[in-house]
Design a protein around this motif. Structure first.
Motif, PDB file in Angstrom:
ATOM      1  N   MET A   1       8.948 -28.496 -11.231  1.00 30.93           N
ATOM      2  CA  MET A   1       9.403 -27.109 -11.281  1.00 30.93           C
ATOM      3  C   MET A   1       9.064 -26.350 -10.004  1.00 30.93           C
ATOM      4  N   LEU A   2       8.053 -26.823  -9.271  1.00 34.33           N
ATOM      5  CA  LEU A   2       7.732 -26.258  -7.961  1.00 34.33           C
ATOM      6  C   LEU A   2       7.934 -27.300  -6.873  1.00 34.33           C
ATOM      7  N   HIS A   3       8.831 -28.233  -7.140  1.00 36.15           N
ATOM      8  CA  HIS A   3       9.274 -29.213  -6.140  1.00 36.15           C
ATOM      9  C   HIS A   3       8.097 -30.022  -5.579  1.00 36.15           C
ATOM     10  N   PHE A   4       7.097 -30.259  -6.428  1.00 36.23           N
ATOM     11  CA  PHE A   4       5.912 -31.048  -6.055  1.00 36.23           C
ATOM     12  C   PHE A   4       5.171 -30.448  -4.857  1.00 36.23           C
ATOM     13  N   GLY A   5       5.446 -29.203  -4.549  1.00 36.65           N
ATOM     14  CA  GLY A   5       4.825 -28.573  -3.389  1.00 36.65           C
ATOM     15  C   GLY A   5       5.481 -28.944  -2.073  1.00 36.65           C
ATOM     16  N   GLN A   6       6.605 -29.652  -2.111  1.00 37.20           N
ATOM     17  CA  GLN A   6       7.242 -30.129  -0.884  1.00 37.20           C
ATOM     18  C   GLN A   6       7.964 -29.029  -0.105  1.00 37.20           C
ATOM     19  N   ARG A   7       8.293 -27.937  -0.759  1.00 31.55           N
ATOM     20  CA  ARG A   7       9.020 -26.881  -0.055  1.00 31.55           C
ATOM     21  C   ARG A   7       8.084 -25.898   0.636  1.00 31.55           C
ATOM     22  N   PHE A   8       6.786 -26.133   0.535  1.00 26.28           N
ATOM     23  CA  PHE A   8       5.838 -25.356   1.326  1.00 26.28           C
ATOM     24  C   PHE A   8       5.850 -25.875   2.764  1.00 26.28           C
ATOM     25  N   ARG A   9       5.476 -25.040   3.702  1.00 30.38           N
ATOM     26  CA  ARG A   9       5.356 -25.484   5.086  1.00 30.38           C
ATOM     27  C   ARG A   9       4.192 -26.474   5.194  1.00 30.38           C
ATOM     28  N   SER A  10       4.230 -27.300   6.212  1.00 31.84           N
ATOM     29  CA  SER A  10       3.262 -28.395   6.332  1.00 31.84           C
ATOM     30  C   SER A  10       1.834 -27.908   6.522  1.00 31.84           C
ATOM     31  N   ASP A  11       1.653 -26.732   7.112  1.00 30.71           N
ATOM     32  CA  ASP A  11       0.311 -26.232   7.374  1.00 30.71           C
ATOM     33  C   ASP A  11      -0.149 -25.194   6.355  1.00 30.71           C
ATOM     34  N   VAL A  12       0.524 -25.118   5.209  1.00 31.69           N
ATOM     35  CA  VAL A  12       0.171 -24.134   4.198  1.00 31.69           C
ATOM     36  C   VAL A  12      -1.242 -24.378   3.672  1.00 31.69           C
ATOM     37  N   LYS A  13      -1.928 -23.295   3.360  1.00 29.69           N
ATOM     38  CA  LYS A  13      -3.224 -23.381   2.697  1.00 29.69           C
ATOM     39  C   LYS A  13      -3.016 -23.020   1.231  1.00 29.69           C
ATOM     40  N   ILE A  14      -3.321 -23.976   0.346  1.00 28.39           N
ATOM     41  CA  ILE A  14      -3.121 -23.765  -1.085  1.00 28.39           C
ATOM     42  C   ILE A  14      -4.465 -23.459  -1.739  1.00 28.39           C
ATOM     43  N   ILE A  15      -4.516 -22.342  -2.429  1.00 30.76           N
ATOM     44  CA  ILE A  15      -5.678 -21.984  -3.243  1.00 30.76           C
ATOM     45  C   ILE A  15      -5.236 -22.171  -4.690  1.00 30.76           C
ATOM     46  N   GLN A  16      -5.772 -23.183  -5.340  1.00 28.89           N
ATOM     47  CA  GLN A  16      -5.268 -23.559  -6.657  1.00 28.89           C
ATOM     48  C   GLN A  16      -6.275 -23.212  -7.742  1.00 28.89           C
ATOM     49  N   ALA A  17      -5.812 -22.470  -8.743  1.00 29.75           N
ATOM     50  CA  ALA A  17      -6.643 -22.065  -9.874  1.00 29.75           C
ATOM     51  C   ALA A  17      -6.062 -22.654 -11.154  1.00 29.75           C
ATOM     52  N   ASP A  18      -6.896 -23.352 -11.904  1.00 33.92           N
ATOM     53  CA  ASP A  18      -6.428 -23.973 -13.143  1.00 33.92           C
ATOM     54  C   ASP A  18      -7.615 -24.170 -14.073  1.00 33.92           C
ATOM     55  N   VAL A  19      -7.334 -24.136 -15.374  1.00 39.16           N
ATOM     56  CA  VAL A  19      -8.395 -24.365 -16.353  1.00 39.16           C
ATOM     57  C   VAL A  19      -8.813 -25.833 -16.390  1.00 39.16           C
ATOM     58  N   CYS A  20      -7.939 -26.705 -15.896  1.00 37.85           N
ATOM     59  CA  CYS A  20      -8.198 -28.146 -15.927  1.00 37.85           C
ATOM     60  C   CYS A  20      -8.582 -28.631 -14.532  1.00 37.85           C
ATOM     61  N   PRO A  21      -9.837 -29.024 -14.307  1.00 33.37           N
ATOM     62  CA  PRO A  21     -10.254 -29.470 -12.968  1.00 33.37           C
ATOM     63  C   PRO A  21      -9.458 -30.654 -12.452  1.00 33.37           C
ATOM     64  N   GLU A  22      -9.002 -31.520 -13.361  1.00 34.81           N
ATOM     65  CA  GLU A  22      -8.242 -32.701 -12.926  1.00 34.81           C
ATOM     66  C   GLU A  22      -6.905 -32.336 -12.293  1.00 34.81           C
ATOM     67  N   GLU A  23      -6.422 -31.125 -12.552  1.00 37.46           N
ATOM     68  CA  GLU A  23      -5.140 -30.699 -11.994  1.00 37.46           C
ATOM     69  C   GLU A  23      -5.262 -30.251 -10.548  1.00 37.46           C
ATOM     70  N   LEU A  24      -6.467 -29.891 -10.145  1.00 36.75           N
ATOM     71  CA  LEU A  24      -6.678 -29.315  -8.816  1.00 36.75           C
ATOM     72  C   LEU A  24      -6.448 -30.364  -7.734  1.00 36.75           C
ATOM     73  N   GLY A  25      -5.559 -30.070  -6.805  1.00 36.90           N
ATOM     74  CA  GLY A  25      -5.239 -31.006  -5.731  1.00 36.90           C
ATOM     75  C   GLY A  25      -4.172 -32.012  -6.085  1.00 36.90           C
ATOM     76  N   HIS A  26      -3.554 -31.868  -7.250  1.00 37.93           N
ATOM     77  CA  HIS A  26      -2.527 -32.821  -7.666  1.00 37.93           C
ATOM     78  C   HIS A  26      -1.241 -32.599  -6.866  1.00 37.93           C
ATOM     79  N   ASN A  27      -0.739 -33.622  -6.237  1.00 39.76           N
ATOM     80  CA  ASN A  27       0.496 -33.665  -5.436  1.00 39.76           C
ATOM     81  C   ASN A  27       0.389 -33.009  -4.062  1.00 39.76           C
ATOM     82  N   ARG A  28      -0.448 -32.017  -3.887  1.00 43.31           N
ATOM     83  CA  ARG A  28      -0.722 -31.458  -2.563  1.00 43.31           C
ATOM     84  C   ARG A  28      -2.205 -31.113  -2.489  1.00 43.31           C
ATOM     85  N   SER A  29      -2.838 -31.470  -1.397  1.00 41.82           N
ATOM     86  CA  SER A  29      -4.261 -31.156  -1.237  1.00 41.82           C
ATOM     87  C   SER A  29      -4.454 -29.642  -1.232  1.00 41.82           C
ATOM     88  N   ALA A  30      -5.494 -29.203  -1.909  1.00 41.18           N
ATOM     89  CA  ALA A  30      -5.796 -27.776  -1.986  1.00 41.18           C
ATOM     90  C   ALA A  30      -6.853 -27.406  -0.947  1.00 41.18           C
TER      91      ALA A  30
END
Length: 590
Positions: A300-329
């Motif tokens: 639904m968010l294109h696996f993070g592929q439509r972000f620019r290559s140097d984007v900084k992702i700050i990921q918040a989730d209730v599930c720690p296992e989800e953090l960094g999934h498909n794109r490094s955070a």
């Protein structure tokens, strides 16, 4: 009578009963069905969805006797979809009660849907008697094993007396951590026996709220403040966590542009000046820092592929296992979203030097505003097409215009491929949890179950389900369920005579039907779906023109029973099928 034997008179029987207590239960016996109902009531359950039969009829009746509402469906799939939606709307586990074997299997789509969407659900399934297991008993199935792959917790109580504690465990698992579905097996001999009345004094299960490390929150705020092109993505996890008040404060204090996912719409109003839904692609492509709140980097968010290559992702989730999934955070914030958003707001409040995002001198904001203006102009042009049959955009324009007097009270259900996709951009929302769609699993057939659950929850508001003709076919008979339950949702079937699209003309359809060459996407043209509503006691409308559609919606708003509007639109043509959500040959970038 043999010599020496004393006749067993009633008085003597009473005396023996008092002298030999082991022959009597030490408690007042009750049916396990009553114990189950008492437990559910103490856990805070007010509504149970399901399809009954042997052996769970007594459970449903006991729930009703305890003051709960039981809504009996025509198919277990719709019942489980309704229960999963109830979990999302209320934040507490929805309960679905079904029979053994095929009943449990038919309910699995709702369980899987709840798992994919992270919605709390407890499925209760009757099962064959424990003493007959392995004999080929009535509807025998290894149900716990079948459900285990799709649930957080699946169990069969060791005995009837353990049913209340097993139910409590299921509720605790369903709501804590990442919410999801659970299954409890109810063998027929447990339900039909006797058991002690429930004596536990515990009540509804509370969610254990944890938040991220304070230093990580401070780093996240600093990173976003330094960004030239910040973007906040609001997922349905924020809506499920009921974090809308602090979420609105976060956006208002920071001026950060935000993009809601489809069911994140309304957490902050779509009409907020910082909403960039109309410039979605540009926002995803141009942001240099992305705050991802309760949304996953899946298809639904294109696996993070439509972000620019140097984007900084700050990921918040209730599930720690989800953090960094498909794109490094760049930074991770593990914790309940209600706590996380509140901590972000508090960190900004306590930072005197915090400077809100300056959109006035931002090249990024100028670009988003330009894309927004251009895309809105394109959309407006599509909405003025007066040709008949109608286009999607023309039909949706009439629906929205007719709903305008009560629009602030509308709860929108949407499913179907084009129907759902186009509706997402045309119907703006100002309140959270007012839009239900096919969700993460892209599940077709959820519409009627969702509409019924939503109308029970939003008893004084108008539930409007806008569904494709193919999607409606999955659960059309649940129209009778709604009428029987005295519910009045408005169902609008967007009828283009096909899956994605129909055959270009009636004559072409007839020719292909005679030669058995109809495309696999074709459905019957001009099918009279509105007559289903009339057949089950509701009210039906056929709308072929914009004027007829406007009048039908307006009239339906004044009815107190289910209304079904069969809206005929252009069938389209057999063009190549494409799915714009997914990039070609997609591979996640780590």
């Amino acid at each position: 009578m043999s010599p020496g034997l004393v006749p067993l008179t009633p008085d003597l029987a009473a005396l023996l009963g008092a002298l030999i207590p082991l022959e009597q239960p030490y408690y007042d016996a009750a049916s396990p069905g009553l114990a189950i109902a008492q437990t559910l009531k103490r856990l805070g359950v007010s509504v149970v969805f399901g399809v009954v039969g042997i052996p769970v009829v007594d459970v449903a009746d006991a729930c009703t006797a305890q003051g709960m509402r039981f809504i009996g469906f025509r198919n277990e799939q719709s019942a489980s979809y309704a229960a999963s939606a109830w979990g999302y709307l209320t934040g507490q586990p929805g309960v679905c009660l079904v029979v053994s074997g095929p009943g449990v299997v038919h309910a699995l789509p709702g369980v899987l849907n709840a798992q994919a969407n992270c919605w709390p659900l407890v499925l209760l399934g009757g099962s064959s008697e424990t003493g007959q297991r392995g004999w080929g008993a009535f509807q025998e199935l290894t149900q716990v094993e079948v459900c285990r792959s799709y649930t957080k917790y699946a169990a069969r109580p060791a005995s009837a007396t353990q049913i209340p504690r097993t139910l409590q465990a299921a509720f605790r698992h369903a709501i804590n951590g990442r919410p999801g579905p659970c299954y409890v097996d109810l063998p027929a001999d447990f339900i039909q026996g006797t058991v002690a009345p429930v004596e536990e004094t515990w009540g509804p299960v509370a969610r254990a709220l944890t938040g991220p490390d304070a230093s990580a929150v401070a780093q996240a705020v600093a990173c976003l403040q330094a960004a030239k092109a910040p973007l906040v993505i609001i997922g349905k996890g924020v809506a499920l966590a009921r974090a809308e008040d602090t979420m609105r404060e976060l956006i208002d204090r920071t001026n950060w542009p935000f993009l809601p996912t489809s069911m994140g719409k309304g957490v902050v109003s779509d009409n907020h000046p910082r909403c960039v839904s109309a410039a979605r692609s540009a926002a995803l492509a141009e942001a240099d820092v992305v705050l991802l709140l309760g949304a996953r980097l899946n298809w639904m968010l294109h696996f993070g592929q439509r972000f620019r290559s140097d984007v900084k992702i700050i990921q918040a989730d209730v599930c720690p296992e989800e953090l960094g999934h498909n794109r490094s955070a760049h930074l991770t914030l593990a914790g309940d979203l209600s706590v996380t958003v509140a901590q972000l707001v508090q960190a900004i409040r306590c930072k005197p030097q915090f400077v809100p995002f300056d959109s006035t001198h931002s090249v990024y904001w100028t670009s988003l505003a330009s894309h927004t203006q251009r895309n809105q102009a394109k959309l407006a042009a599509k909405c003025t097409d007066d040709a008949v049959p109608m286009s999607y955009h023309r039909a949706f324009t009439e629906i929205k215009t007719a709903l305008q007097p009560v629009y602030d009270q509308v709860v929108l259900v949407s499913e179907g491929a084009n129907t759902m996709d186009i509706a997402r951009g045309m119907f703006d929302l100002a309140h959270p949890r007012r839009r239900l769609d096919a969700g993460t699993l892209a599940t077709m057939g959820v519409g009627m179950g969702y509409a019924i659950a939503a109308q029970v929850y939003y008893a004084t508001q108008r539930v409007v389900a806008i569904v494709g003709d193919s999607a409606f076919g999955f659960s059309a008979m649940e129209a009778e369920t709604a009428v029987r339950a005295h519910l009045a949702p408005i169902i609008i079937v967007i009828n283009n005579s096909g899956i994605y699209h129909g055959v270009a003309s009636d004559s072409d359809y007839q020719a292909k039907a005679r030669s058995h060459t109809l495309p696999s996407t074709a459905l019957s043209p001009n099918a009279r779906y509105e007559l289903i509503a009339e057949a089950v006691g509701g009210k039906g409308y056929l709308a072929r023109t914009p004027q007829e559609l406007f009048q039908a919606v307006g009239d339906a708003l004044g009815q107190s029973t289910l209304c079904l509007i069969n809206c005929i639109i252009r069938p389209g043509s057999q063009q190549k099928l494409e799915f714009n959500w997914l990039p070609n040959k997609a591979q996640p970038k780590l």
